[in-house]
Design an enzyme around this catalytic site. Structure first.
Site, PDB file in Angstrom:
ATOM      1  N   THR A 126       0.834  -1.207   0.000  1.00 28.96           N
ATOM      2  CA  THR A 126       0.000   0.000   0.000  1.00 28.96           C
ATOM      3  C   THR A 126       0.866   1.254   0.000  1.00 28.96           C
ATOM      4  O   THR A 126       0.604   2.209  -0.750  1.00 28.96           O
ATOM      5  CB  THR A 126      -0.942   0.003   1.218  1.00 28.96           C
ATOM      6  OG1 THR A 126      -1.876  -1.072   1.096  1.00 28.96           O
ATOM      7  CG2 THR A 126      -1.702   1.322   1.322  1.00 28.96           C
ATOM      8  N   GLN A 164       0.045  -9.359  -6.408  1.00 28.06           N
ATOM      9  CA  GLN A 164      -0.474 -10.732  -6.505  1.00 28.06           C
ATOM     10  C   GLN A 164       0.350 -11.601  -7.452  1.00 28.06           C
ATOM     11  O   GLN A 164       0.435 -12.816  -7.278  1.00 28.06           O
ATOM     12  CB  GLN A 164      -1.938 -10.713  -6.960  1.00 28.06           C
ATOM     13  CG  GLN A 164      -2.913 -10.173  -5.941  1.00 28.06           C
ATOM     14  CD  GLN A 164      -3.059 -11.079  -4.717  1.00 28.06           C
ATOM     15  OE1 GLN A 164      -2.705 -12.248  -4.725  1.00 28.06           O
ATOM     16  NE2 GLN A 164      -3.590 -10.512  -3.642  1.00 28.06           N
ATOM     17  N   THR A 179      14.443   4.075   9.251  1.00 31.89           N
ATOM     18  CA  THR A 179      15.386   2.981   9.482  1.00 31.89           C
ATOM     19  C   THR A 179      14.904   1.728   8.758  1.00 31.89           C
ATOM     20  O   THR A 179      13.755   1.317   8.907  1.00 31.89           O
ATOM     21  CB  THR A 179      15.519   2.690  10.991  1.00 31.89           C
ATOM     22  OG1 THR A 179      15.950   3.879  11.651  1.00 31.89           O
ATOM     23  CG2 THR A 179      16.504   1.568  11.236  1.00 31.89           C
ATOM     24  N   CYS A 233      -8.548  -6.140   2.699  1.00 30.86           N
ATOM     25  CA  CYS A 233      -8.495  -4.764   3.206  1.00 30.86           C
ATOM     26  C   CYS A 233      -9.883  -4.151   3.354  1.00 30.86           C
ATOM     27  O   CYS A 233     -10.065  -3.185   4.078  1.00 30.86           O
ATOM     28  CB  CYS A 233      -7.647  -3.894   2.280  1.00 30.86           C
ATOM     29  SG  CYS A 233      -5.975  -4.507   2.050  1.00 30.86           S
TER      30      CYS A 233
END
Length: 380
Positions: A70, A177, A235, A319
């Site tokens: 995302t 996918q 990081t 989602c």
């Protein structure tokens, strides 16, 4: 017995990825630090970057690590738009919300104009529409985004044709996918940007990557330490990066086995429910995804009934689970509102077996009958 048929939502981590992650978790060192521990961790990250680049067909310098697919989609869509002085965005009408929503955000907040590319009844984008739109508005188009394969139906899109039609227009592709499951090469496709994600390929949750052409520098979503070509500060998550690389390098996905399981399941479904419809079956599909409409039922009810029989599947994208609305993907393919809410997605992976298929098929007829009865009562 419990059967997991929701691999499109997330896959079990491969043992080799778990082992690699555990080893990295035990190491001390920020990959941005210059001392010995930091350099050692940085080497692990860069070795992993090389492995992932090899797996995706790009240069290692073109791999930008993110926290998810995302995030990578958002970085690509917004970044390519901000990188241009043009205002038109073209995306397919069946994109995941990780592409749809940032595109709509740019319309609402940045003055973009969004054009959605329709799909045919089989779920493949309308190339004639794309060709016509590009020909008419080429000087206005900032970017084009079309997914490599659809997360609900598994239908594979003609990305090479999209890139050919686009010409000099930047093309982004959500390949979350498809990665490791079918042939996929960033270089061969000629893309500007591509998205992959760790937990779809036997790697860990919380790691993804934006593959971005080396010569393209887009504005950053996150600012800070300047990591990842100054495009994604923060990081680096070395353990997850190392684990993802291990999963990719292992090449454990058996496409022919998975396709055989899916085909066996679909044949069994149609034998017991001849009125069932397999969405996108006439188009090229990923090996493991089967989206099936059961007329007269309600998909949320079917999902819970299957879950009560210890079979995990889904109504579409994980989602958007829990949000009761018809699938925009199935409606784009021409299904009605009602039929779009009468469909289940079963997605198979390498860990599935023929006994999983047999068990799912054994409980499905009763589940469908109960679903039909519940839906009939609900309509009264």
């Amino acid at each position: 017995m419990s059967v997991y048929l929701d691999h499109a939502a997330t896959t079990p981590m491969f043992d080799i990825a778990i082992d690699a992650m555990n080893a990295s978790l035990r190491k001390l060192g920020n990959p941005s630090s210059l001392h010995a521990e930091g350099r050692s961790t940085r080497k692990d990250v860069e070795d992993a970057r090389e492995k992932i680049a090899k797996g995706v067909g790009c240069l290692s310098s073109e791999v930008i690590f993110t926290g998810s697919g995302t995030e990578a989609n958002n970085a690509a869509i917004k970044g390519l738009f901000w990188h241009s002085d043009k205002k038109v965005i073209l995306i397919s009408s069946i994109e995941h919300h990780a592409v749809l929503d940032p595109a709509h955000w740019l319309v609402e907040h940045e003055g973009a104009e969004l054009i959605e590319i329709p799909v045919e009844a089989d779920g493949v984008i309308d190339l004639a529409f794309l060709n016509k739109t590009v020909a008419e508005r080429v000087s206005e188009i900032a970017l084009i985004s079309v997914m490599h394969s659809n997360n609900e139906t598994g239908v594979i899109q003609p990305i090479a044709e999209v890139v050919k039609i686009a010409g000099d227009i930047p093309v982004h592709c959500d390949a979350v996918q498809s990665f490791t499951k079918v042939a996929l090469s960033f270089k061969d496709l000629g893309l500007f940007a591509m998205t992959i994600s760790g937990h779809k390929v036997g790697g860990p949750l919380g790691i993804g990557a934006l593959i971005l052409r080396r010569a393209v520098e887009i504005p950053a979503l996150l600012h800070g330490g300047g990591q990842e070509r100054d495009i994604r500060s923060g990081t680096l998550n070395a353990p997850s990066i190392v684990a993802l690389a291990a999963a990719v390098e292992a090449k454990l996905y058996d496409a022919s086995k998975v396709a055989e399981l899916r085909d066996s399941f679909e044949a069994g479904v149609l034998a017991s429910r001849p009125d069932a419809v397999i969405n996108g079956k006439s188009a090229p599909r990923l090996p493991g995804i089967s989206n099936i409409t059961f007329p007269g039922t309600q998909s949320d009810s079917l999902l819970l009934l299957m879950d009560s029989q210890k079979v995990s599947c889904s109504t579409g994208a994980a989602c958007t689970a829990g949000v009761h609305r018809p699938s925009h993907v199935l409606m784009a393919m021409g299904l009605t509102d009602v039929l779009s809410q009468s469909s289940l997605r079963f997605s198979f992976g390498t860990t599935n077996t023929a006994s999983d298929v047999a068990y799912a098929l054994s409980v499905l007829p009763d589940v469908i009958e109960r679903g039909l009865a519940a839906n009939a009562v609900g309509r009264k």
